[in-house]
Enzyme design. Structure first.
Site, short mmCIF file in Angstrom:
data_model
loop_
_atom_site.label_atom_id
_atom_site.label_comp_id
_atom_site.label_asym_id
_atom_site.label_seq_id
_atom_site.Cartn_x
_atom_site.Cartn_y
_atom_site.Cartn_z
N THR A 1 85.07 81.86 149.88
CA THR A 1 83.77 81.72 150.57
C THR A 1 83.87 80.68 151.69
OG1 THR A 1 83.13 80.04 148.95
CG2 THR A 1 82.39 82.31 148.53
N GLN B 1 84.38 69.23 144.36
CA GLN B 1 83.04 69.74 144.67
C GLN B 1 82.02 69.37 143.58
OE1 GLN B 1 81.51 74.05 145.85
NE2 GLN B 1 81.80 73.99 143.64
N TYR C 1 96.17 79.64 135.47
CA TYR C 1 94.93 78.86 135.48
C TYR C 1 94.00 79.30 134.34
CZ TYR C 1 90.17 77.47 136.85
OH TYR C 1 88.89 76.97 136.85
N GLU D 1 86.94 82.89 134.79
CA GLU D 1 88.29 83.47 134.93
C GLU D 1 88.88 83.82 133.57
OE1 GLU D 1 90.58 84.07 137.80
OE2 GLU D 1 88.55 84.28 138.52
N SER E 1 85.78 78.41 132.39
CA SER E 1 85.64 79.24 133.59
C SER E 1 85.49 80.72 133.26
CB SER E 1 86.88 79.05 134.46
OG SER E 1 86.96 80.05 135.44
N HIS F 1 80.92 79.00 141.64
CA HIS F 1 79.82 78.32 142.32
C HIS F 1 80.36 77.59 143.53
CE1 HIS F 1 81.21 76.09 138.80
NE2 HIS F 1 81.11 74.99 139.54
P1 NAP Z 1 87.81 71.07 142.74
O1 NAP Z 1 86.90 70.91 143.90
O2 NAP Z 1 89.14 71.69 142.94
O3 NAP Z 1 88.00 69.62 142.08
C1 NAP Z 1 88.99 69.39 141.11
C2 NAP Z 1 89.09 67.91 140.85
O4 NAP Z 1 90.16 67.67 139.93
C3 NAP Z 1 89.43 67.07 142.11
O5 NAP Z 1 88.75 65.84 142.02
C4 NAP Z 1 90.93 66.85 141.95
O6 NAP Z 1 91.41 65.71 142.62
C5 NAP Z 1 91.01 66.65 140.44
N1 NAP Z 1 92.35 66.82 139.92
C6 NAP Z 1 93.22 67.83 140.14
N2 NAP Z 1 94.38 67.61 139.47
C7 NAP Z 1 94.23 66.43 138.83
C8 NAP Z 1 95.08 65.64 137.99
N3 NAP Z 1 96.31 66.06 137.69
N4 NAP Z 1 94.61 64.49 137.50
C9 NAP Z 1 93.36 64.07 137.80
N5 NAP Z 1 92.52 64.74 138.61
C10 NAP Z 1 92.95 65.92 139.10
O7 NAP Z 1 87.09 71.91 141.59
P2 NAP Z 1 85.51 72.19 141.37
O8 NAP Z 1 85.15 73.45 142.07
O9 NAP Z 1 84.74 70.95 141.59
O10 NAP Z 1 85.50 72.57 139.81
C11 NAP Z 1 85.35 71.56 138.81
C12 NAP Z 1 85.93 72.06 137.51
O11 NAP Z 1 85.26 73.26 137.12
C13 NAP Z 1 87.40 72.43 137.55
O12 NAP Z 1 87.96 72.12 136.30
C14 NAP Z 1 87.41 73.94 137.76
O13 NAP Z 1 88.61 74.49 137.24
C15 NAP Z 1 86.20 74.32 136.95
N6 NAP Z 1 85.47 75.51 137.39
C16 NAP Z 1 85.10 75.65 138.68
C17 NAP Z 1 84.36 76.75 139.07
C18 NAP Z 1 83.89 76.93 140.49
O14 NAP Z 1 83.52 78.07 140.85
N7 NAP Z 1 83.85 75.88 141.31
C19 NAP Z 1 83.98 77.71 138.10
C20 NAP Z 1 84.38 77.52 136.78
C21 NAP Z 1 85.10 76.41 136.42
P3 NAP Z 1 91.80 65.77 144.21
O15 NAP Z 1 90.49 65.64 144.94
O16 NAP Z 1 92.70 64.63 144.36
O17 NAP Z 1 92.44 67.11 144.44
O1 F7E Z 2 88.86 83.90 145.09
C1 F7E Z 2 89.74 87.02 146.78
C2 F7E Z 2 90.59 86.60 145.61
O2 F7E Z 2 89.95 81.69 145.31
C3 F7E Z 2 87.78 84.81 144.90
C4 F7E Z 2 87.83 78.86 141.25
O3 F7E Z 2 86.79 77.93 141.46
O4 F7E Z 2 86.27 80.55 140.61
C5 F7E Z 2 87.31 80.26 141.52
O5 F7E Z 2 88.38 81.16 141.37
C6 F7E Z 2 88.25 86.22 145.19
C7 F7E Z 2 89.56 86.62 144.50
O6 F7E Z 2 88.04 82.02 143.67
C8 F7E Z 2 91.24 85.61 149.76
O7 F7E Z 2 91.69 87.50 145.42
C9 F7E Z 2 90.50 87.54 149.12
O8 F7E Z 2 89.43 87.90 143.99
O9 F7E Z 2 87.54 81.96 146.05
P1 F7E Z 2 88.62 82.32 145.11
P2 F7E Z 2 88.47 82.52 142.21
O10 F7E Z 2 89.87 82.97 142.15
O11 F7E Z 2 87.43 83.47 141.77
C10 F7E Z 2 86.62 80.51 139.23
C11 F7E Z 2 85.39 80.80 138.42
C12 F7E Z 2 87.31 79.26 138.85
O12 F7E Z 2 87.21 78.79 137.72
C13 F7E Z 2 88.32 78.72 139.80
O13 F7E Z 2 88.56 77.34 139.56
O14 F7E Z 2 88.52 86.32 146.59
N1 F7E Z 2 90.30 86.67 148.10
N2 F7E Z 2 91.09 86.91 150.14
C14 F7E Z 2 90.75 85.47 148.46
N3 F7E Z 2 90.74 84.29 147.81
C15 F7E Z 2 91.27 83.22 148.47
N4 F7E Z 2 91.27 81.99 147.85
N5 F7E Z 2 91.80 83.31 149.72
C16 F7E Z 2 91.82 84.49 150.42
O15 F7E Z 2 92.29 84.56 151.55
#
Ligand code: NAP
Ligand code: F7E
Length: 346
Positions: free
Chosen positions: A195, A13, A154, A132, A130, A184
């Site tokens: 979401t 994303q 994680y 988290e 993150s 996000h």
């Molecule tokens: P995402 O959609 O899950 O994208 C993760 C990316 O990492 C994908 O391109 C995935 O490739 C690649 N990847 C996974 N394992 C890999 C490996 N072993 N070697 C090389 N590439 C690998 O995550 P995102 O939401 O864009 O988030 C970007 C970063 O921000 C992540 O590090 C996430 O943990 C962190 N983060 C996200 C959020 C959020 O709310 N979105 C918040 C805080 C931090 P594939 O496409 O092949 O799976």
């Molecule tokens: O869960 C609850 C679940 O998986 C949010 C990643 O981008 O943000 C993300 O992590 C909440 C949790 O995101 C379901 O238990 C309920 O409380 O959408 P999520 P996350 O765990 O907050 C952080 C900032 C990152 O860094 C991570 O990479 O929703 N929940 N029911 C559920 N969650 C999922 N996935 N599926 C359910 O059915």
């Protein structure tokens, strides 16, 4: 001459939004892609078709565990900025694959930091930290000084990478930045995050091709923003005069129930008639409450989120209704089998 950026995780994303943002700023963008048995570049296909020929957007095979490929790429591309976005980013999956999540989350950034340390050029490094990491046990607003209390493999791997990034910054005088981003989302969000799981199902419910949606804990609260706003914040951190740690958030928190209520009411539906819960989606340890304080980024980077929570929900619902219309056409023509409640959903 424009700058050169290397983005790991460009197929994700944030990789897609950040690539678009940097290309608009005249960067040449190199992205790493891990090998998979099927091509999964759907989030960046428009960039490939527009910019591959001119060389403004280039893809390279690499993996977070392959330090050799990361090192070689950094030496050959000679980037000005590296954005390490790659990770096994699903919290629930990290309980199921803790070793892989930790190995990739730790060794990937460490390999790049080592490569930068010995690079002749001053390469800037962004680590995707993150919210988290905070653990979210208390109902307080969290900032760069709040203590970490990781609740999943994680989160623990993100704490390691965060600390390493800071350690390399302090020890070797490198421009290494931690962006502590709260959740996000967007129409490009992975479909197993809550979401998108909701908005994808809702589109099909509206069209009458899905009956129920199974979720886990509906009482958790998250500070949800729009991914497009957050990638601008990442870039601003890298342009600031000193490297630092930064929180990006919205300053609002909502429960999963709030998200459901706003989304379903857009179509005059009562979510409680469609949503069921199952233990299989409850985590071994839950992060109950996350609320971010982005005042440092606001004051020093002049960054603030532009998209409201309500607009984000609407944007995702509208986009997924269009996708559901395509699902319906394929279903009506017997071209797909409905696997809406997918066994790999988590
Ligand atoms: P995402 O959609 O899950 O994208 C993760 C990316 O990492 C994908 O391109 C995935 O490739 C690649 N990847 C996974 N394992 C890999 C490996 N072993 N070697 C090389 N590439 C690998 O995550 P995102 O939401 O864009 O988030 C970007 C970063 O921000 C992540 O590090 C996430 O943990 C962190 N983060 C996200 C959020 C959020 O709310 N979105 C918040 C805080 C931090 P594939 O496409 O092949 O799976
Ligand atoms: O869960 C609850 C679940 O998986 C949010 C990643 O981008 O943000 C993300 O992590 C909440 C949790 O995101 C379901 O238990 C309920 O409380 O959408 P999520 P996350 O765990 O907050 C952080 C900032 C990152 O860094 C991570 O990479 O929703 N929940 N029911 C559920 N969650 C999922 N996935 N599926 C359910 O059915």
């Amino acid at each position: 001459m424009g700058k050169v950026a290397l983005i790991t995780g460009v197929t994700g994303q944030d990789g897609s939004y950040l690539s678009n943002f940097l290309i608009d700023k005249e960067y040449t963008v190199h992205g790493t892609v891990r090998r998979s048995s099927s091509i999964n570049t759907y989030r960046i296909d428009d960039l490939i078709s527009k910019y591959q020929e001119s060389g403004k957007f280039k893809l390279h095979y690499s993996d977070l565990l392959d330090s050799s490929s990361l090192n070689t790429l950094i030496q050959s591309i000679n980037p000005d900025e590296i954005y390490n976005l790659a990770a096994q980013s699903h919290v629930m999956v990290s309980f199921k694959n803790p070793v892989y999540t930790t190995q990739t989350g730790n060794m990937g950034p460490l390999s790049m930091l080592e490569a930068i340390r010995y690079s002749e050029k001053d390469v800037k490094f962004y680590q995707a930290s993150s919210s988290e990491m905070f653990g979210g046990s208390e109902k307080v607003s969290l900032n760069e000084k709040s203590p970490f209390d990781p609740k999943s493999p994680y989160a623990a791997s993100k704490v390691f990478a965060h600390n390493m990034t800071k350690m390399y910054r302090d020890s070797y005088d490198l421009f290494c930045v931690n962006g502590i981003l709260f959740n996000h989302e967007s129409p490009l969000r992975g479909q197993t995050f809550v979401t998108r799981k909701i908005t994808r199902a809702l589109g099909r419910i509206v069209l009458g091709i899905q009956e129920k949606l199974t979720l886990g804990n509906l009482d958790a609260s998250r500070d949800w923003g729009f991914a497009g706003d957050y990638v601008e914040g990442m870039w601003k951190m890298m342009q600031y005069n000193t490297p630092d740690d930064w929180v990006l958030a919205t300053g609002e928190t909502h429960t999963i129930k709030d998200f459901l209520s706003i989304a379903f009411s857009l179509y005059d539906l009562d979510w409680e008639k469609y949503v069921i819960t199952s233990e299989k989606y409850f985590r071994p340890n839950e992060v109950d409450y996350l609320l971010g304080d982005y005042s440092k980024a606001s004051e020093l980077l002049d960054w603030k989120p532009k998209t409201s929570f309500e607009d984000l929900v609407k944007l995702m619902c509208e986009s997924d209704l269009e996708l559901a219309k395509k699902d319906k056409v394929l279903l009506d023509e017997n071209l797909i089998t409905p696997t809406w409640e997918h066994p790999l959903s988590s």
